[in-house]
Design a protein around this motif. Structure first.
Motif, short mmCIF file in Angstrom:
data_model
loop_
_atom_site.label_atom_id
_atom_site.label_comp_id
_atom_site.label_asym_id
_atom_site.label_seq_id
_atom_site.Cartn_x
_atom_site.Cartn_y
_atom_site.Cartn_z
N ALA A 108 45.99 47.31 48.74
CA ALA A 108 45.62 46.27 47.78
C ALA A 108 45.38 44.94 48.48
N LEU A 109 46.23 44.59 49.44
CA LEU A 109 46.03 43.34 50.17
C LEU A 109 44.74 43.38 50.99
N ALA A 110 44.45 44.54 51.58
CA ALA A 110 43.24 44.64 52.40
C ALA A 110 41.97 44.61 51.56
N PHE A 120 33.14 50.08 47.05
CA PHE A 120 33.10 51.45 47.56
C PHE A 120 34.45 51.87 48.13
N PHE A 121 35.07 51.00 48.91
CA PHE A 121 36.35 51.34 49.52
C PHE A 121 37.46 51.45 48.46
N ARG A 122 37.40 50.62 47.42
CA ARG A 122 38.37 50.76 46.34
C ARG A 122 38.21 52.10 45.64
N THR A 123 36.97 52.48 45.39
CA THR A 123 36.71 53.77 44.75
C THR A 123 37.16 54.92 45.64
N ALA A 124 36.88 54.81 46.94
CA ALA A 124 37.28 55.86 47.87
C ALA A 124 38.79 56.01 47.95
N ALA A 125 39.51 54.88 47.87
CA ALA A 125 40.97 54.95 47.92
C ALA A 125 41.55 55.52 46.64
N PHE A 126 40.88 55.30 45.51
CA PHE A 126 41.37 55.80 44.23
C PHE A 126 40.96 57.25 43.99
N MET A 190 47.63 51.37 44.15
CA MET A 190 46.81 50.30 44.72
C MET A 190 46.10 49.51 43.61
N VAL A 191 45.59 50.22 42.61
CA VAL A 191 44.91 49.56 41.49
C VAL A 191 45.89 48.65 40.74
N LEU A 192 47.12 49.11 40.55
CA LEU A 192 48.12 48.28 39.89
C LEU A 192 48.41 47.02 40.69
#
Length: 309
Positions: A108-110, A120-126, A190-192
């Motif tokens: 989340a910090l990154a 894209f990276f947020r979606t990939a992590a989720f 991470m989303v939270l």
């Protein structure tokens, strides 16, 4: 006559009595709650109450239930499988909770920055969280294959002469399950944390920077205190999830090798569904419920004391 009739028709109707209005509001409220409550009662409340009652009975679903009192709980004290499952559950929780929390916060910090392709990276992590659990378990079993898996091949390149056997060995099977579960769950938490980070006013960081605080000081003095409600929620959810873990272990190892990954939720399933010992299975489930309830209450108490101070 016409004017009087017009005044009579335009005169506002008398308001309903307060008591009738209150009952009407109650009925309207229940009309919204009732559909969901009926489903909760049928599929959660009634089975849970029945399970608590079965903990004091001896029943195999064929014969008549027989009252045995505390015999099922006395059996727990002598059952080595219960002791092993309890230790494995605690070990899994001790690894899964802090690792998932730390990785989710780090992600989340990154990803809480204005970077190119951050969506894209947020979606990939989720994405792992919404992926089929069976697919996740099969792929990670292939990665952890002791002879041809990429993980051990990479370790051999680094100079590890005897890499772990992972899910094929009793020593590393549970760490392999923990690594897999952390990878799968980190995106959701991470989303939270992203939601929590975006509620922190930028003025706090600007004020800390003016006072000469570095990056670590800003994180320790601004970010973490502001994320306390989010961290508390994540900690409670991770605790409950860790103690009732079942599906991932069943697919990856089925409690093996031996009993190295046998957990309490799986023992409940084995004793109840496979062995037909529903009374004993309910006793294990009741103990698991009390453990989770105790840990959660302690977490709430600690959070209340910190909020006051």
């Amino acid at each position: 006559m016409t004017q009087a009739t017009t005044q009579a028709t335009t005169r506002p109707l008398p308001a309903a009595p307060p008591r009738r209005r209150a009952w009407r509001d109650i009925l309207v409220g229940w009309s919204f709650i009732l559909p969901n409550f009926i489903g909760f009662a049928l599929f959660t409340l009634v089975p849970m109450t029945a399970a608590f009652a079965l903990a004091f009975l001896d029943w195999d679903s064929y014969s008549t239930p027989e009252w045995v009192g505390l015999e099922n709980f006395e059996r727990l004290l002598r059952d080595e499988n219960f002791h092993v499952a309890l230790r494995n559950t605690l070990f899994y929780a001790a690894g899964h909770i802090p690792l998932t929390l730390a990785v989710a916060l780090g992600l989340a910090l990154a990803l809480n920055r204005k970077l190119r392709g951050v969506q894209f990276f947020r979606t990939a992590a989720f994405f792992p969280y919404v992926t089929s659990l069976v697919a996740v378990a099969v792929v990670w079993n292939m990665l952890f294959n002791p002879t041809s898996g990429p993980v051990n091949q990479f370790l051999e390149v680094l100079g590890v002469s005897e890499p772990p056997r992972w899910v094929a060995g009793t020593d590393w099977a549970m760490p392999a399950v923990i690594i897999t579960s952390v990878w799968r769950d980190m995106g959701y938490y991470m989303v939270l944390y992203l939601a929590g980070l975006q509620t922190i006013p930028r003025e706090y960081y600007e004020a800390a920077t003016v006072d000469g605080a570095g990056a670590w000081q800003r994180f320790w003095s601004v970010t973490l205190p502001c994320l306390r409600p989010t961290t508390f929620f994540v900690l409670v959810m991770l605790t409950i999830q860790s103690f009732k873990v079942l599906d991932l272990i069943v697919v990856m190892t089925d409690g093996g090798p031996g009993r190295s990954t046998l957990v309490l939720a799986q023992l409940v399933y084995r004793e109840g569904i496979r062995e037909g010992q529903f009374g004993y299975s309910s006793a294990i489930a009741l103990v698991l419920f009390l453990i989770v309830l105790t840990v959660t209450v302690v977490q709430f108490r600690i959070n209340e004391r910190r909020s006051v101070t």
